[in-house]
Design an enzyme around this catalytic site. Structure first.
Site, short mmCIF file in Angstrom:
data_model
loop_
_atom_site.label_atom_id
_atom_site.label_comp_id
_atom_site.label_asym_id
_atom_site.label_seq_id
_atom_site.Cartn_x
_atom_site.Cartn_y
_atom_site.Cartn_z
N ARG A 108 0.84 -1.20 0.00
CA ARG A 108 0.00 0.00 0.00
C ARG A 108 0.88 1.25 0.00
O ARG A 108 0.65 2.20 -0.75
CB ARG A 108 -0.91 -0.02 1.23
CG ARG A 108 -1.91 1.11 1.30
CD ARG A 108 -2.81 0.95 2.54
NE ARG A 108 -3.67 -0.20 2.50
CZ ARG A 108 -3.59 -1.26 3.33
NH1 ARG A 108 -2.69 -1.28 4.29
NH2 ARG A 108 -4.41 -2.28 3.21
N TYR A 142 17.66 10.99 -1.53
CA TYR A 142 19.04 11.45 -1.69
C TYR A 142 19.14 12.15 -3.05
O TYR A 142 18.12 12.62 -3.58
CB TYR A 142 19.93 10.20 -1.57
CG TYR A 142 21.41 10.41 -1.53
CD1 TYR A 142 21.97 11.29 -0.61
CD2 TYR A 142 22.25 9.73 -2.40
CE1 TYR A 142 23.35 11.49 -0.57
CE2 TYR A 142 23.62 9.90 -2.36
CZ TYR A 142 24.16 10.79 -1.45
OH TYR A 142 25.52 10.98 -1.42
N ARG A 165 24.50 28.24 -6.74
CA ARG A 165 25.41 29.29 -7.24
C ARG A 165 25.08 29.65 -8.67
O ARG A 165 25.04 30.79 -9.05
CB ARG A 165 26.84 28.77 -7.25
CG ARG A 165 27.46 28.74 -5.92
CD ARG A 165 28.89 28.48 -6.12
NE ARG A 165 29.40 27.89 -4.92
CZ ARG A 165 30.55 27.29 -4.84
NH1 ARG A 165 31.28 27.17 -5.93
NH2 ARG A 165 30.96 26.80 -3.73
N LYS A 186 21.63 11.66 4.11
CA LYS A 186 22.82 10.80 4.27
C LYS A 186 22.60 9.82 5.42
O LYS A 186 22.97 8.65 5.34
CB LYS A 186 24.06 11.66 4.57
CG LYS A 186 24.47 12.57 3.42
CD LYS A 186 25.64 12.04 2.65
CE LYS A 186 25.93 12.91 1.43
NZ LYS A 186 26.95 12.39 0.54
N GLU A 237 29.90 17.42 6.09
CA GLU A 237 29.25 17.32 4.78
C GLU A 237 29.03 18.69 4.17
O GLU A 237 28.45 19.58 4.82
CB GLU A 237 27.90 16.60 4.96
CG GLU A 237 27.19 16.26 3.67
CD GLU A 237 27.93 15.21 2.86
OE1 GLU A 237 28.38 14.20 3.43
OE2 GLU A 237 28.06 15.40 1.63
N ASP A 238 29.47 18.84 2.94
CA ASP A 238 29.13 20.02 2.14
C ASP A 238 29.49 21.35 2.78
O ASP A 238 28.72 22.32 2.71
CB ASP A 238 27.64 19.99 1.77
CG ASP A 238 27.35 18.89 0.76
OD1 ASP A 238 28.32 18.38 0.17
OD2 ASP A 238 26.19 18.54 0.57
N ASP A 245 33.15 13.74 4.11
CA ASP A 245 32.59 12.87 3.08
C ASP A 245 32.95 13.35 1.67
O ASP A 245 33.25 12.55 0.79
CB ASP A 245 31.08 12.88 3.29
CG ASP A 245 30.36 11.94 2.37
OD1 ASP A 245 30.89 10.86 2.12
OD2 ASP A 245 29.24 12.28 1.93
N ASP A 246 32.90 14.66 1.45
CA ASP A 246 33.14 15.17 0.10
C ASP A 246 34.59 14.97 -0.31
O ASP A 246 34.89 14.71 -1.48
CB ASP A 246 32.75 16.65 0.03
CG ASP A 246 31.28 16.81 0.33
OD1 ASP A 246 30.47 16.39 -0.50
OD2 ASP A 246 30.96 17.30 1.42
N ALA A 273 35.76 18.17 -3.56
CA ALA A 273 35.60 16.85 -4.16
C ALA A 273 36.75 16.57 -5.15
O ALA A 273 37.43 15.54 -5.04
CB ALA A 273 34.25 16.75 -4.85
N ASN A 312 26.64 16.64 -8.80
CA ASN A 312 25.25 16.45 -8.41
C ASN A 312 24.56 17.79 -8.26
O ASN A 312 25.23 18.79 -7.98
CB ASN A 312 25.18 15.73 -7.04
CG ASN A 312 25.80 14.36 -7.09
OD1 ASN A 312 25.56 13.62 -8.02
ND2 ASN A 312 26.59 14.04 -6.10
N ASN A 367 29.09 7.47 -6.45
CA ASN A 367 28.64 8.39 -5.40
C ASN A 367 29.16 7.89 -4.07
O ASN A 367 29.16 6.67 -3.82
CB ASN A 367 27.10 8.44 -5.39
CG ASN A 367 26.60 9.57 -4.53
OD1 ASN A 367 26.79 9.56 -3.32
ND2 ASN A 367 25.97 10.55 -5.15
#
Ligand SMILES: NC(=O)C1=CN([C@@H]2O[C@H](COP(=O)(O)OP(=O)(O)OC[C@H]3O[C@@H](n4cnc5c(N)ncnc54)[C@H](OP(=O)(O)O)[C@@H]3O)[C@@H](O)[C@H]2O)C=CC1
Ligand SMILES: CC(=O)C(=O)O
Ligand SMILES: [Mg+2]
Length: 541
Positions: free
Chosen positions: A38, A83, A143, A161, A232-233, A255-256, A292, A398, A442
């Protein structure tokens, strides 16, 4: 009047005793198995991805077990919703779509009493992994649209995450702690928006931010002695400086920088098996030199040197391009963290056109971490394909709208020779009489297993060797079926199995580096350790 802490109590973060509901409170034919079907039907009935995101958030709130069962049974369908790419829109619309708090918000105005705020989290003893963001740079599309940074609206990336930690590595939901640091925002649209939930002030100056972070990390380790932190970020300068400042004092990783470094190293190792060249024989061109891009380049450098190259030899295989073009010694204005990759074999006018650079460098692998949609043009891909039999092309930016090229473009322009992985998922393609599956490069393949392993062995810090272990673990995790199909990464449906194997490698690497604090695990054989890891993984009821 209810307090914020009461509000958060409603999140049911503490383990709830699972009792059957009193008779009469459920319809007679209710069954949880059917309810799963459902829920999937309800999800699919939503008209847009952001509505699906909202539906899933509410499902997680009301019935965590069904939410995670749904995720595990439908990873390919649900991951893009909780995500990337949908989480990008969820961030942009966070203040508009906000229903209830789902993490901790710590603002620059809390300086001097951050410990008190941290103690307000209801599941304080349970917390083991926190994703911390300052909302600065995801999605970078902001940006491009000229919107500036995301401020407090970065919260969904931390939540997303952490949902993958639970789904992908069986971290207990009650052990996850999303934190958004609100340093203000320079995004005028948000500042003018009456619904914006963050501080209405410009981003704090550097000195104040530095002091804030020092207090934040010190208090985090006091209040949560068993917590692993994932940054993160953060914007690139903060990402590098905070990582080097805190990584030897607290269990944490970025993480990056590190997660992305590991997932791309794994992708290179696995793609190289399908190309005529060994990983260290590739000529690798990075388009994008942020946290990154430089994070990945550093990871490759370290891998090449650990495998016998001198640093100079390793560097000679890597070229970096930022918004001002190829980075070389004679060029002005090169940030410190990029300088290690500055080329000393080029001099002359700045080289800014990617096609010219590809002609000059003759890369065999092209990594996109630039946020520049469509930068890998047909001409660039054709050129790559004319210079090497199996070009490795990874448009990793991304969300999907920012990808340097699509799978279809890469496949067609290379005539099917491309070894491809993108940051956000692309659909399968039919081309030249067969179906082709794209890879998704990723860091979601890395951080769940890295986190699980680090938590289980109670690592006091996250070493480079632990990060590299995740990459090798991932590269070795492809099944024979996946290899036969020339996949670069394993299928996402197997993420739990893969995370368990990665966690074992992480624990072994922690032990070798002497940063583990759970000496019992040293006595276990690899098989026993795998059993231990699997047994610790939370599964929805
Ligand atoms: N697949 C994955 O697992 C991951 C993907 N990413 C993605 O990678 C991308 C980059 O992230 P991050 O490093 O944090 O972002 P940053 O904003 O820090 O870095 C972007 C980089 O791209 C460069 N750039 C911008 N415009 C151009 C251009 N026209 N030509 C060449 N280079 C350009 C910038 O140059 P300059 O330095 O001169 O400003 C900068 O070096 C994002 O889209 C992010 O989502 C990030 C982490 C993981
Ligand atoms: C995947 C990720 O961490 C990013 O795009 O920033
Ligand atoms: Mg990120």
């Amino acid at each position: 009047m209810t307090s914020a802490a009461d509000g958060i109590q409603k999140l049911k973060l503490e383990p709830q005793p699972k009792q059957p509901p009193a008779e009469g409170l459920l319809p007679p034919a209710f069954s949880r198995d059917i309810h799963l079907q459902r829920a999937l039907l309800q999800l699919r009935s939503k008209a847009s991805d952001i509505e699906k995101y909202i539906y899933l958030s509410q499902l997680k709130d009301t019935d965590e077990d069904i939410f995670y069962k749904l995720c595990l049974a439908n990873m390919n369908e649900i991951t893009p919703l909780i995500y990337t790419p949908t989480v990008g829109d969820a961030c942009l619309q966070y203040s508009r779509n906000f229903r209830r708090p789902e993490g901790l918000f710590i603002s620059i105005r809390d300086k001097g009493r951050i410990g008190t705020i941290l103690r307000n989290w209801p599941a304080i003893d349970e917390a083991r992994i926190s994703v911390v963001t300052d909302g600065k740079s995801f999605p970078p599309r902001s940006r491009i649209l000229g919107l500036g940074d995301l401020g407090l609206n970065g919260m969904p990336i931390a939540i997303g995450k952490l949902s993958l930690y639970v789904a992908g590595a069986g971290i207990r939901p009650s052990s996850t702690l999303p934190i958004t640091l609100d340093l203000g925002t320079n995004n005028q649209t948000f500042l003018n928006d009456p619904l914006y939930l963050g501080l209405r002030q410009e981003r704090a100056p550097e000195g104040e931010y530095d002091e804030f972070m020092e207090e934040f990390m010190t208090e985090m380790s006091r209040v949560y002695p068993k917590l692993l932190v994932q940054f993160e970020d953060f914007s690139t300068n903060h990402a590098f400086s905070f990582l080097s400042r805190f990584r030897h004092r607290f269990p944490l990783f970025n993480d990056d920088i590190q997660g992305t470094g590991a997932v791309v190293l794994a992708g290179l190792v696995s793609a190289a098996r399908l190309s005529p060249l060994q990983p260290h024989e590739h000529r690798i061109l990075f388009y994008g030199a942020g946290s990154a891009g430089i994070g990945v380049a550093n990871q490759l450098l370290s891998f090449f040197t650990l495998n016998g190259m001198t640093k100079e030899e390793a560097r000679s295989h890597i070229w970096i391009v930022d918004s001002k073009g190829l980075i070389y010694d004679d060029r002005d204005h090169v940030a410190e963290y990029k300088k290690v990759f500055s080329r000393n074999d080029y001099s002359g006018p700045p080289m800014t056109d990617l096609l010219d650079i590809v002609e000059y460098v003759r890369p065999t692998a092209l990594m996109g971490l630039s946020t520049v949609k469509g930068a890998f043009t047909e001409a660039v891909i054709r050129r790559m394909a004319s210079q090497t039999p199996r070009p490795i092309i990874f448009p990793l930016s991304n969300p999907s709208q920012l990808s340097e090229c699509t799978f279809s473009e890469a496949l067609r322009a290379s005539g099917g020779s491309v070894l491809f992985a993108s940051g956000s998922p692309f659909p399968e393609e039919n081309f030249a009489g067969r179906t082709w599956e794209p890879g998704q490069g990723n860091n979601m393949y890395i951080f769940p297993g890295l986190g699980l392993g680090s938590i289980l062995c109670r690592a006091s810090s996250v070493t480079d060797s632990m990060v590299e272990a995740t990459a090798i673990g991932l590269a070795n995790s492809l099944s024979s079926d996946e290899r036969a199909l020339e996949l670069v990464y394993p299928r996402l449906q197997r993420i739990r199995e893969i995370s368990a194997h990665i966690a074992v490698r992480v624990i072994r690497a922690a032990q070798a580096a002497d940063v583990d604090r759970s000496s019992e695990l040293r006595k276990l054989s690899d098989e026993e350790l795998l059993g231990f890891v699997q047994e610790k993984m939370w599964t929805p009821q």
